[in-house]
Design a protein around this motif. Structure first.
Motif, mmCIF file in Angstrom:
data_model
loop_
_atom_site.group_PDB
_atom_site.id
_atom_site.type_symbol
_atom_site.label_atom_id
_atom_site.label_comp_id
_atom_site.label_asym_id
_atom_site.label_seq_id
_atom_site.Cartn_x
_atom_site.Cartn_y
_atom_site.Cartn_z
ATOM 1 N N ARG A 1 -1.258 18.898 1.681
ATOM 2 C CA ARG A 1 -1.075 18.569 0.268
ATOM 3 C C ARG A 1 -0.975 19.845 -0.553
ATOM 4 N NH1 ARG A 1 0.975 14.582 -2.251
ATOM 5 N NH2 ARG A 1 -0.429 12.986 -1.449
ATOM 6 N N ALA B 1 2.587 9.637 -4.175
ATOM 7 C CA ALA B 1 1.890 8.387 -3.874
ATOM 8 C C ALA B 1 2.793 7.175 -4.067
ATOM 9 C CB ALA B 1 0.646 8.260 -4.745
ATOM 10 N N ASN B 2 3.797 7.292 -4.945
ATOM 11 C CA ASN B 2 4.687 6.157 -5.216
ATOM 12 C C ASN B 2 5.974 6.212 -4.400
ATOM 13 O OD1 ASN B 2 5.882 8.312 -6.460
ATOM 14 N ND2 ASN B 2 6.204 7.324 -8.437
ATOM 15 N N TRP C 1 -1.236 10.226 5.879
ATOM 16 C CA TRP C 1 0.134 10.594 6.276
ATOM 17 C C TRP C 1 0.931 11.065 5.062
ATOM 18 C CZ3 TRP C 1 2.855 12.016 10.245
ATOM 19 C CH2 TRP C 1 4.245 11.937 10.216
ATOM 20 N N PHE C 2 0.761 10.392 3.946
ATOM 21 C CA PHE C 2 1.424 10.810 2.717
ATOM 22 C C PHE C 2 0.983 12.224 2.329
ATOM 23 C CE2 PHE C 2 2.977 6.665 2.492
ATOM 24 C CZ PHE C 2 3.774 6.471 1.369
ATOM 25 N N GLU C 3 -0.310 12.489 2.473
ATOM 26 C CA GLU C 3 -0.832 13.800 2.104
ATOM 27 C C GLU C 3 -0.368 14.882 3.071
ATOM 28 O OE1 GLU C 3 -5.031 13.233 1.905
ATOM 29 O OE2 GLU C 3 -4.968 12.347 -0.113
ATOM 30 N N ASP D 1 0.863 -1.173 0.000
ATOM 31 C CA ASP D 1 0.000 0.000 0.000
ATOM 32 C C ASP D 1 0.900 1.223 0.000
ATOM 33 O OD1 ASP D 1 -2.677 1.321 0.471
ATOM 34 O OD2 ASP D 1 -1.532 2.087 2.174
ATOM 35 N N ASN D 2 0.711 2.117 -0.995
ATOM 36 C CA ASN D 2 1.594 3.267 -1.129
ATOM 37 C C ASN D 2 3.057 2.832 -1.223
ATOM 38 O OD1 ASN D 2 -0.353 5.275 -1.106
ATOM 39 N ND2 ASN D 2 -0.382 5.395 1.131
ATOM 40 N N ASN E 1 -0.499 5.454 6.254
ATOM 41 C CA ASN E 1 -1.697 5.503 5.423
ATOM 42 C C ASN E 1 -1.676 6.702 4.471
ATOM 43 O OD1 ASN E 1 -2.278 7.646 7.124
ATOM 44 N ND2 ASN E 1 -4.263 6.857 7.814
ATOM 45 N N LYS E 2 -2.698 6.804 3.653
ATOM 46 C CA LYS E 2 -2.774 7.850 2.635
ATOM 47 C C LYS E 2 -2.740 9.243 3.255
ATOM 48 C CE LYS E 2 -5.734 9.552 -1.115
ATOM 49 N NZ LYS E 2 -7.025 9.349 -1.851
ATOM 50 N N GLU F 1 -6.275 2.521 7.460
ATOM 51 C CA GLU F 1 -6.674 2.878 6.102
ATOM 52 C C GLU F 1 -8.076 3.478 6.041
ATOM 53 O OE1 GLU F 1 -6.116 -0.626 3.777
ATOM 54 O OE2 GLU F 1 -3.955 -0.382 3.661
ATOM 55 N N THR G 1 -9.341 9.130 8.256
ATOM 56 C CA THR G 1 -8.909 10.318 7.507
ATOM 57 C C THR G 1 -7.760 11.020 8.225
ATOM 58 O OG1 THR G 1 -10.609 11.648 8.615
ATOM 59 C CG2 THR G 1 -11.174 10.685 6.468
#
Length: 241
Positions: A100, A53-54, A45-47, A4-5, A42-43, A23, A26
């Motif tokens: 972001r 994303a990769n 944290w990336f944002e 994932d990610n 999770n997503k 996951e 939010t």
């Protein structure tokens, strides 16, 4: 093994239930091993860190992350160590550029917990970040809910400097006190306040307070006034107000 990610983890490292919890949230969540190397995030944290994303996160330290907070990696790793050794959760106040695309300096509360395997052995830490809400004693007495601070005003009525003056004025600082904070003359601040009053169609501080509550500016905090860094807090004892 699941990816994932581009973060790989095995069933032995992290339970499926825990991953599903992260996951589905939010809020930013992540997991590190006993060397403070990332196992998963999770997503959200990336944002928060504005990571692609990769981006391959697994195995990296905080110092390896392409984000301004990497300069404070030693503090994050020390917090991780305390959680692992005491096997007690802790919280820290982290003020960094987050978000972001357009990153804005703002405070987040990061809570860290020891992570155990099925045999009860601590194998790392799990962390959860959330926006810092402000809750004064007066709000508590009045039965009001905590407020999330605002760092970017959508109102084009006031300039950046005027918003900074408004921020201090709402905390009842005098023109001389605001002038000292902004390294300006008190006459300049008085003129700025009068300009603010004219723009808002008001003529006193009490009306400014009401105006800001109506326009959602009562929770505005000038990002440039926030001290970037990370420090431990005791959320069980202290109130942020």
């Amino acid at each position: 093994m699941k990816t994932d990610n581009n973060v790989q983890y095995t069933a032995d490292e992290i339970s499926k239930q825990l991953i599903l919890l992260c996951e589905s949230s939010t809020d930013p969540w992540g997991i590190k091993d006993n060397e403070s190397r990332y196992l998963y995030a999770n997503k959200a944290w990336f944002e928060l860190l504005n990571l692609p994303a990769n981006f391959r996160l697994k195995g990296r330290l905080d110092s390896d992350i392409p984000h301004p907070s990497a300069k404070f990696a030693c503090y994050f790793q020390e917090h991780d160590r305390q959680v692992r050794e005491t096997q007690q959760s802790l919280s820290s106040l982290n003020i960094h550029p987050y978000g972001r695309r357009k990153q804005i300096v703002q405070p987040y509360i990061c809570e860290k917990f020891p992570l155990y395997n099925e045999k009860g052995k601590c194998i790392g830490i799990i962390f959860h970040s959330r926006k810092c809400a402000f809750f004064s004693a007066l709000q508590c007495i009045n039965g009001e809910l905590p407020n999330l601070p605002v760092f970017h005003s959508t109102k084009k009525l006031f300039s950046k400097k005027e918003l900074e003056v408004i921020f201090f004025a709402l905390y009842s600082l005098s023109a001389k006190e605001i002038a000292k904070k902004l390294h300006l003359s008190h006459r300049t601040i008085e003129n700025t306040l009068q300009k603010i009053y004219r723009k808002a169609g008001i003529n006193c501080l009490n009306q400014l307070i009401t105006f800001c509550k109506t326009k959602g500016l009562d929770n505005y905090i000038p990002p440039q006034r926030l001290p970037i860094g990370s420090q431990l807090i005791d959320v069980g004892v202290k109130f942020l107000s």
